[in-house]
Design an enzyme around this catalytic site. Structure first.
Site, mmCIF file in Angstrom:
data_model
loop_
_atom_site.group_PDB
_atom_site.id
_atom_site.type_symbol
_atom_site.label_atom_id
_atom_site.label_comp_id
_atom_site.label_asym_id
_atom_site.label_seq_id
_atom_site.Cartn_x
_atom_site.Cartn_y
_atom_site.Cartn_z
ATOM 1 C CD GLU A 124 -2.906 0.970 0.602
ATOM 2 O OE1 GLU A 124 -3.777 0.465 0.391
ATOM 3 O OE2 GLU A 124 -3.173 2.067 -0.822
ATOM 4 C CB VAL A 127 0.931 4.582 -5.083
ATOM 5 C CG1 VAL A 127 0.931 5.090 -6.220
ATOM 6 C CG2 VAL A 127 1.943 2.623 -6.378
ATOM 7 N N GLY A 129 2.357 7.224 -0.545
ATOM 8 C CA GLY A 129 2.282 7.291 0.388
ATOM 9 C C GLY A 129 1.583 6.920 1.956
ATOM 10 N N GLY A 182 12.845 15.336 3.740
ATOM 11 C CA GLY A 182 12.895 13.045 3.745
ATOM 12 C C GLY A 182 11.762 13.523 2.753
ATOM 13 C CD GLU A 185 12.345 7.606 -4.208
ATOM 14 O OE1 GLU A 185 13.325 6.513 -4.144
ATOM 15 O OE2 GLU A 185 11.405 8.152 -3.245
ATOM 16 C CG ASP A 196 8.950 8.209 -6.975
ATOM 17 O OD1 ASP A 196 9.504 7.043 -6.120
ATOM 18 O OD2 ASP A 196 8.275 8.910 -6.689
ATOM 19 C CE LYS A 200 5.931 6.796 -5.574
ATOM 20 N NZ LYS A 200 5.758 8.616 -5.006
ATOM 21 N N GLY A 298 7.439 11.622 3.051
ATOM 22 C CA GLY A 298 7.797 11.654 3.620
ATOM 23 C C GLY A 298 7.317 10.464 5.081
HETATM 24 N N1 HSE Z 1 10.424 10.601 -3.598
HETATM 25 C C1 HSE Z 1 8.895 10.482 -3.127
HETATM 26 C C2 HSE Z 1 8.436 11.014 -3.200
HETATM 27 C C3 HSE Z 1 8.904 9.600 -1.929
HETATM 28 O O1 HSE Z 1 8.909 12.256 -3.489
HETATM 29 O O2 HSE Z 1 6.996 11.478 -3.611
HETATM 30 C C4 HSE Z 1 7.401 8.894 -1.820
HETATM 31 O O3 HSE Z 1 7.084 7.461 -2.518
#
Ligand code: HSE
Length: 408
Positions: A124, A127, A129, A182, A185, A196, A200, A298
């Site tokens: 889960e 994708v 967060g 945070g 990546e 990224d 997703k 995050g």
């Molecule tokens: N680096 C990714 C973002 C982290 O900024 O969405 C979460 O998957």
């Protein structure tokens, strides 16, 4: 007692360890069984944490401990994650991951191994967060034929674009802030180059349309060439620029899928999804448009989704979750057959020649800005077939041409 092992104590891993330590009692009550974080695998040392005694450096301790029923993989990347996850599933341990690269590249294979070994493989958090989207797609919306899934699936780039739009901050400073928070990546190139978001949308498309979609099959463009000028022109066209990942059902059992920046009209709800927030829109034949919204990156938001999967695994140690899709197929992803529109920025030293060619190719166009100071014209095309629009654009007498998809 259900024992859990955590692979990786980075941004997300430390969030998982914190929740599982601080909320141990309430989590146990929720699933009516004691649940305990037994091991944390990390090559680094972490002293002075309430759970410092749980750190180990040898993966085999976890693999060979039959009391560990659930393993959480939050190391990221494919190596050594893939080998670790595969080994755990083959031993019949359920695995929870937030690792989108792993699911996008190896999801079909790992789900198959999980099923063969009577284990669950849940993702889960891979994708959006904290946003619940995998379960809604595979459970709540199961009655629908999904026609389209799209959204803002990368928090870092949305945060950067928002800082550029609202605070007129330059790209590099905004990226630095996203890293400090945070969100980014380990290698932020995967954020800003769209990789990224691509991973997703591959996961969502695999679930929504039933066949594995690999990142290499999806045309992907990031936000690195978006300038403050593009943002200012977009504003003149009552739009904002967002990085949008999308997958759509096309005729003949095919789908189209793409990641790229897109102009979004300010009247669309998704145009207001700012900062690190993500939004996913799912269009089903019965439910119509549904939008999911929340923090897309995050430490704690992502850990929230991971721990929920751990609890789901704990409640279903003997039952299989029905997350699955078929193997990939060549030529399954095609260019969209639907009409498209573009934002275009054309520049030429010979401005008069540019203007003449623009007016002959795009007669009657209403959304355009003539910028004689900079020798450039910005405009939004009418809807048309992508190849026809591209051939009109190729006839413009210009020195440089930038096109961005105009989505809504
Ligand atoms: N680096 C990714 C973002 C982290 O900024 O969405 C979460 O998957």
């Amino acid at each position: 007692m259900i024992n859990v092992a955590l692979l990786g104590h980075g941004v997300v891993g430390s969030g998982v360890a914190e929740i599982m330590t601080k909320s141990k009692e309430s989590l146990s009550q929720k699933i009516k069984q004691d649940i305990e974080l037994k091991y944390i695998l990390d090559l680094r040392s972490f002293d002075n944490l309430p759970y410092s005694n749980k750190f180990i450096k040898d993966f085999n301790i976890i693999l060979n401990d039959d009391s560990v029923k659930i393993v959480v993989e939050v190391i990221g990347g494919l190596h050594p994650s893939f080998d670790f996850v595969k080994a755990c599933l083959e031993k019949g341990k359920s695995v929870v991951t937030s690792n989108k690269e792993l699911v996008a590249e190896k999801g079909y294979e790992l789900i198959k191994i999980a099923n063969e070994n009577n284990a669950n493989f849940l993702f889960e958090a891979s994708v959006g967060g904290a946003i619940p989207i995998i379960r809604p797609l595979t459970q709540c919306l199961l009655a629908n034929e999904i026609e389209e899934v799209y959204g803002i699936l990368n928090g870092t780039t949305n945060y950067i674009l928002n800082k550029m739009i609202v605070d007129k901050m330059d790209f590099d400073s905004a990226l630095k802030l996203a890293q400090e928070n945070g969100y980014a990546e380990r290698n932020p190139a995967s954020d800003i180059e769209g990789t990224d978001a691509c991973r997703k949308i591959c996961i969502l498309a695999s679930l929504a349309f039933g066949k594995h979609v690999y990142p290499a099959q999806v045309k992907t463009k990031g936000i690195t060439d978006i300038t403050l000028d593009d943002i200012a022109y977009a504003d003149k066209f009552n739009s904002v620029i967002k990085l949008i990942a999308r997958a759509k059902r096309e005729p003949g059992g095919k789908i189209s899928a793409e990641v790229s920046p897109a102009l979004i009209d300010k009247s669309a709800i998704i145009s207001n999804v700012d900062g690190v927030f993500n939004a996913v829109v799912v269009k089903g034949d019965s439910c119509d448009d549904i939008m999911f919204y929340g923090r897309g990156a995050g430490k704690m938001p992502t850990a929230s989704a991971v721990v929920a999967d751990v609890l789901d695994c704990a409640k279903h140690l003997d039952a299989r979750k029905y997350l699955s899709w078929d193997d990939a197929e060549d030529n399954y992803i095609i260019e969209t057959t639907k009409p498209v529109r573009f934002y275009v920025l054309a520049k030429a030293k010979d401005y008069e020649a540019l203007k003449q060619s623009f007016e002959s190719e795009f007669k009657g166009i209403s959304s355009c800005v003539y910028n004689t100071d900079k020798n450039e014209i910005a405009f939004i095309t009418d809807f048309g077939k992508a190849d026809e629009l591209n051939s009109k654009l190729s006839r413009l007498k210009c020195d440089s041409l930038k096109t961005i998809y105009k989505m809504i």
